[in-house]
Write an enzyme that holds these catalytic residues in place. Structure first.
Site, short mmCIF file in Angstrom:
data_model
loop_
_atom_site.label_atom_id
_atom_site.label_comp_id
_atom_site.label_asym_id
_atom_site.label_seq_id
_atom_site.Cartn_x
_atom_site.Cartn_y
_atom_site.Cartn_z
N LYS A 14 0.82 -1.22 0.00
CA LYS A 14 0.00 0.00 0.00
C LYS A 14 0.85 1.27 0.00
CE LYS A 14 -0.81 -0.03 4.97
NZ LYS A 14 0.17 0.97 5.39
N ARG A 89 -6.86 3.63 11.06
CA ARG A 89 -6.47 2.24 11.20
C ARG A 89 -7.37 1.50 12.19
NH1 ARG A 89 -0.77 1.99 9.60
NH2 ARG A 89 0.23 0.07 10.23
N ARG A 128 11.31 -7.77 2.89
CA ARG A 128 11.60 -6.36 3.16
C ARG A 128 12.49 -6.23 4.40
NH1 ARG A 128 6.63 -2.40 4.06
NH2 ARG A 128 6.70 -3.14 6.19
N ARG A 134 14.11 -2.99 8.67
CA ARG A 134 13.18 -2.28 9.55
C ARG A 134 13.04 -3.05 10.85
NH1 ARG A 134 7.76 0.09 6.78
NH2 ARG A 134 6.91 -0.67 8.74
N ARG A 145 1.50 -7.38 13.98
CA ARG A 145 0.93 -6.33 13.14
C ARG A 145 -0.20 -6.88 12.28
NH1 ARG A 145 5.61 -4.49 9.99
NH2 ARG A 145 4.55 -2.58 9.42
#
Ligand code: AMP
Length: 197
Positions: A14, A89, A128, A134, A145
């Protein structure tokens, strides 16, 4: 004037698609995740408050998040429209955004839902994590998450479906294919790019 929201589980792409769509419509892409990460990096007061929350993959409190978004939407570049990525969210944030936009006589025009199977999201996030390092992309945090997404974020789509502004888009394919699908869905909803600019 085009006011958009892009929603999808972590790893749905996204962020990437949000930037591409915002560019196509000539509006700023506003990502709360990016704003929080920038705050953490800069060591600002906001950054200090949210560091631990983000590292655990939990949600920053609504009050704080909604205040950050209100500030950002009040900047002049968002007057002609915007694309929100990662906010609202949960249902509380939907109410906060509604109240803020309503006060300006505005509302969202469309909500893009990028649909990606859970297994594919996990695969992309793990990749990723290796590429970008990250700190919230570890296996345990990814699970947390995704669970929060399913529990708190997915229900916001029911609200936008009931309003008739939710657009479901298949998020599996090449970047260009997915961008073209999103634009086709927006145009099908009457949101043409020429009118936006
Ligand atoms: P993202 O890049 O959108 O996945 O966001 C990264 C992290 O920032 C999330 O895991 C949350 O800790 C925090 N965050 C981003 N957007 C929100 C939001 N709307 N509400 C609460 N926390 C958020």
């Amino acid at each position: 004037m085009t006011r958009l929201l892009i929603v999808g589980p972590q790893g749905s792409g996204k962020g990437t698609q949000g930037v591409r769509i915002a560019e196509a419509y000539g509006i700023p892409a506003i990502s709360t995740g990016d704003m929080f990460r920038a705050a953490v990096k800069s060591g600002s007061e906001l950054g200090t408050k949210v560091t631990e929350i983000i590292e655990a993959g939990n949600l920053v409190p609504d009050e704080l998040t909604s205040a950050v978004v209100r500030d950002r939407l009040s900047q002049s570049d968002a007057e002609g429209g915007f694309l929100l990525d990662g906010y609202p969210r949960n249902l509380g944030q939907v109410a906060d955004l509604d109240a803020f936009l309503g006060g300006r006589g505005e509302k969202l025009d469309a909500v893009i839902e990028l649909v990606v199977p859970r297994a594919e999201s996990i695969e992309r996030l793990t990749l990723r994590a290796k590429e970008q390092g990250r700190t919230d992309d570890t296996e345990q945090v990814i699970e947390n998450r995704l669970a929060i997404y399913e529990r708190e974020t997915a229900p916001i789509l029911d609200v936008y479906r009931a309003q008739g502004i939710a657009l479901e888009v298949d998020g599996v394919g090449s970047l260009d294919e997915i961008t073209a699908r999103v634009i086709a869905a927006l145009e099908g909803h009457g949101l043409t790019r020429s009118a936006a600019a």
